[in-house]
Motif scaffolding. Sequence first.
Motif, PDB file in Angstrom:
ATOM      1  N   UNK A 112       0.837  -1.202   0.000  1.00  0.00           N
ATOM      2  CA  UNK A 112       0.000   0.000   0.000  1.00  0.00           C
ATOM      3  C   UNK A 112       0.873   1.254   0.000  1.00  0.00           C
ATOM      4  N   UNK A 113       1.889   1.260   0.861  1.00  0.00           N
ATOM      5  CA  UNK A 113       2.791   2.409   0.926  1.00  0.00           C
ATOM      6  C   UNK A 113       3.487   2.627  -0.409  1.00  0.00           C
ATOM      7  N   UNK A 114       3.946   1.527  -1.023  1.00  0.00           N
ATOM      8  CA  UNK A 114       4.662   1.639  -2.294  1.00  0.00           C
ATOM      9  C   UNK A 114       3.734   2.082  -3.422  1.00  0.00           C
ATOM     10  N   UNK A 115       2.561   1.468  -3.494  1.00  0.00           N
ATOM     11  CA  UNK A 115       1.622   1.767  -4.591  1.00  0.00           C
ATOM     12  C   UNK A 115       1.134   3.211  -4.550  1.00  0.00           C
ATOM     13  N   UNK A 118       3.515   6.645  -0.466  1.00  0.00           N
ATOM     14  CA  UNK A 118       3.455   7.269   0.855  1.00  0.00           C
ATOM     15  C   UNK A 118       4.878   7.444   1.368  1.00  0.00           C
ATOM     16  N   UNK A 119       5.177   8.628   1.870  1.00  0.00           N
ATOM     17  CA  UNK A 119       6.527   8.921   2.370  1.00  0.00           C
ATOM     18  C   UNK A 119       6.915   7.960   3.492  1.00  0.00           C
ATOM     19  N   UNK A 120       8.233   7.798   3.665  1.00  0.00           N
ATOM     20  CA  UNK A 120       8.735   7.049   4.820  1.00  0.00           C
ATOM     21  C   UNK A 120       8.807   5.558   4.639  1.00  0.00           C
ATOM     22  N   UNK A 121       8.661   5.067   3.420  1.00  0.00           N
ATOM     23  CA  UNK A 121       8.700   3.619   3.192  1.00  0.00           C
ATOM     24  C   UNK A 121      10.149   3.186   2.953  1.00  0.00           C
ATOM     25  N   UNK A 122      10.683   2.270   3.763  1.00  0.00           N
ATOM     26  CA  UNK A 122      12.052   1.808   3.535  1.00  0.00           C
ATOM     27  C   UNK A 122      12.127   0.870   2.327  1.00  0.00           C
ATOM     28  N   UNK A 123      13.335   0.575   1.874  1.00  0.00           N
ATOM     29  CA  UNK A 123      13.530  -0.411   0.810  1.00  0.00           C
ATOM     30  C   UNK A 123      13.108  -1.781   1.338  1.00  0.00           C
ATOM     31  N   UNK A 124      12.301  -2.499   0.573  1.00  0.00           N
ATOM     32  CA  UNK A 124      11.812  -3.801   1.028  1.00  0.00           C
ATOM     33  C   UNK A 124      11.539  -4.712  -0.168  1.00  0.00           C
ATOM     34  N   UNK A 125      11.479  -6.011   0.129  1.00  0.00           N
ATOM     35  CA  UNK A 125      11.012  -7.019  -0.830  1.00  0.00           C
ATOM     36  C   UNK A 125      10.213  -8.049  -0.055  1.00  0.00           C
ATOM     37  N   UNK A 126       9.243  -8.666  -0.733  1.00  0.00           N
ATOM     38  CA  UNK A 126       8.398  -9.687  -0.117  1.00  0.00           C
ATOM     39  C   UNK A 126       8.650 -11.003  -0.829  1.00  0.00           C
ATOM     40  N   UNK A 127       8.860 -12.077  -0.058  1.00  0.00           N
ATOM     41  CA  UNK A 127       9.201 -13.375  -0.638  1.00  0.00           C
ATOM     42  C   UNK A 127       8.310 -14.478  -0.067  1.00  0.00           C
ATOM     43  N   UNK A 248       5.198  16.342  12.615  1.00  0.00           N
ATOM     44  CA  UNK A 248       4.266  16.639  11.521  1.00  0.00           C
ATOM     45  C   UNK A 248       4.474  15.724  10.318  1.00  0.00           C
ATOM     46  N   UNK A 249       5.730  15.365  10.044  1.00  0.00           N
ATOM     47  CA  UNK A 249       6.004  14.439   8.944  1.00  0.00           C
ATOM     48  C   UNK A 249       5.366  13.073   9.213  1.00  0.00           C
ATOM     49  N   UNK A 250       5.436  12.634  10.462  1.00  0.00           N
ATOM     50  CA  UNK A 250       4.824  11.353  10.832  1.00  0.00           C
ATOM     51  C   UNK A 250       3.304  11.414  10.696  1.00  0.00           C
ATOM     52  N   UNK A 251       2.710  12.508  11.140  1.00  0.00           N
ATOM     53  CA  UNK A 251       1.256  12.673  11.014  1.00  0.00           C
ATOM     54  C   UNK A 251       0.838  12.666   9.548  1.00  0.00           C
ATOM     55  N   UNK A 252       1.631  13.302   8.684  1.00  0.00           N
ATOM     56  CA  UNK A 252       1.298  13.311   7.253  1.00  0.00           C
ATOM     57  C   UNK A 252       1.288  11.893   6.681  1.00  0.00           C
ATOM     58  N   UNK A 253       2.244  11.066   7.106  1.00  0.00           N
ATOM     59  CA  UNK A 253       2.270   9.673   6.655  1.00  0.00           C
ATOM     60  C   UNK A 253       0.973   8.957   7.039  1.00  0.00           C
ATOM     61  N   UNK A 254       0.499   9.187   8.258  1.00  0.00           N
ATOM     62  CA  UNK A 254      -0.724   8.528   8.719  1.00  0.00           C
ATOM     63  C   UNK A 254      -1.954   9.082   8.003  1.00  0.00           C
ATOM     64  N   UNK A 255      -1.980  10.383   7.751  1.00  0.00           N
ATOM     65  CA  UNK A 255      -3.106  10.956   6.993  1.00  0.00           C
ATOM     66  C   UNK A 255      -3.148  10.406   5.570  1.00  0.00           C
ATOM     67  N   UNK A 284      11.884  10.827   8.697  1.00  0.00           N
ATOM     68  CA  UNK A 284      11.022   9.856   9.391  1.00  0.00           C
ATOM     69  C   UNK A 284      10.690   8.690   8.469  1.00  0.00           C
ATOM     70  N   UNK A 285      10.884   7.466   8.971  1.00  0.00           N
ATOM     71  CA  UNK A 285      10.535   6.247   8.239  1.00  0.00           C
ATOM     72  C   UNK A 285       9.472   5.486   9.027  1.00  0.00           C
ATOM     73  N   UNK A 286       8.573   4.825   8.304  1.00  0.00           N
ATOM     74  CA  UNK A 286       7.505   4.047   8.927  1.00  0.00           C
ATOM     75  C   UNK A 286       7.970   2.608   9.111  1.00  0.00           C
ATOM     76  N   UNK A 287       8.049   2.154  10.342  1.00  0.00           N
ATOM     77  CA  UNK A 287       8.426   0.762  10.627  1.00  0.00           C
ATOM     78  C   UNK A 287       7.232  -0.155  10.433  1.00  0.00           C
TER      79      UNK A 287
END
Length: 438
Positions: A112-115, A118-127, A248-255, A284-287
């Motif tokens: 969802x974050x990638x599509x 949304x700011x704050x998404x770290x590099x990731x892969x799903x396997x 505020x950056x964190x709140x924007x990610x949640x909004x 700020x990154x979203x864990x």
Amino acid sequence: MNVLLIGSGGREDAISEALINSRRIDNLFATIKNNNPGIVSRCKDFLMTEETDIEKIVDYAIKKEIDIAIIGPEAPLNVGLVDSLEEYNIKTVGPIKKVAKIETDKSWARRLMADYRIDGCPIFEIFDDVYQAKEFLEDNKDVVIKPAGLTGGKGVKVMGEHIKNKNDAIEYIKEVIEKHKSVILEEKLEGEEFTIQTFTDGYNLIGSPAVQDHKRAYEGDIGPNTGGMGSYSDRCLNLPFMNKKDYNDAIKILKDTISAIRDKTGERFKGILYGQFMLCRDGVKLIEYNARFGDPEAMNILPILKIDFLDIAEAIVDKKIDKLDIDFEEKATVCKYIVPKGYPSNPKTDSIITIEGKINKNARLYYSSVNKIDDKIYTTKSRSLAIIGIAETISKAEKIVENEIIKVKGDIFYRRDIGTDILIKKRIEHINRLRRIN
């Protein structure tokens, strides 16, 4: 109003206190899986059952003519309890199963974050294949391994901390794929973690003070991960190592997240949207997300809430959260969890805990995974109770906790360093070093 609370931990004890102090409540009811003396003392009636037993809980809610239900933990959201309650027109604070995937399916949340960029998404892969995951490990030495499903806050493992080498990582990846069908591998972030819990009706969102939780079992942030050994908040929205922009950056990610959820699912997220963040040198990154209050973080913010909590609950379900002026006392809080000796790997169960004397008016005691039997409090396999101090500064709140915690006796331990001046200074220095590097 007749209110039903689902859950029986420390978080739910704090929620029950907030509810019973409402000017609008007639009766509080609860469904609990262990005899939590704090919750039980506030209830007109309660049902002992597993929090995922949908049929029993719905029948109980109908029988007690419940007007609004509050979901505490994540497990009922995962099995669709909200969906079932709302089939019988019982308003419920908590997302339906389709939307609760923001917590219950971490791979769905990352996509969802990638599509939606949304700011704050770290590099990731799903396997879903261990051999493909091995290739990712070859290119990325420092990774975080996350199960896609629920793990009670104990499933995430970090290379170099919980996992010592690549072979151990591969074994854990195999274990995760067998149990959860897929595994998420992410870049390892360096920084300081913090949490923001927000009230949202799916369209509007209001934040609460940031909190820092402590997952590691032992002082100095070492040892195995736990459900959380304690937490602290400052007298403003920020923590000492943050600035207003970070918040505020964190709140924007949640909004942006609640907007993306509506677009993706056609449904609104209503309830408590919790963001766990890492403040890094580049922002700020979203864990991860949670779809409910944190435990212990709920115990930091609910005692200093200045507005009637039942007003918030009703505004959440009725899409009117923007009509409320949600404010908090300008107080700092420190929470320390008391746990059985041996927790989390080999906790001493069925041990008696006693409390000598009354708790100070500037402190709170919330029971968690204990059982009250014949006027005695017994430990279980999880955290036992939490002491919260409330004061003008974090330092003063921490000293209040220490003065109160000596009243608790038993085969127990806790982390003394949470909220101390030394720990806070380390957090500030860490972020200052990172920001100088940038």
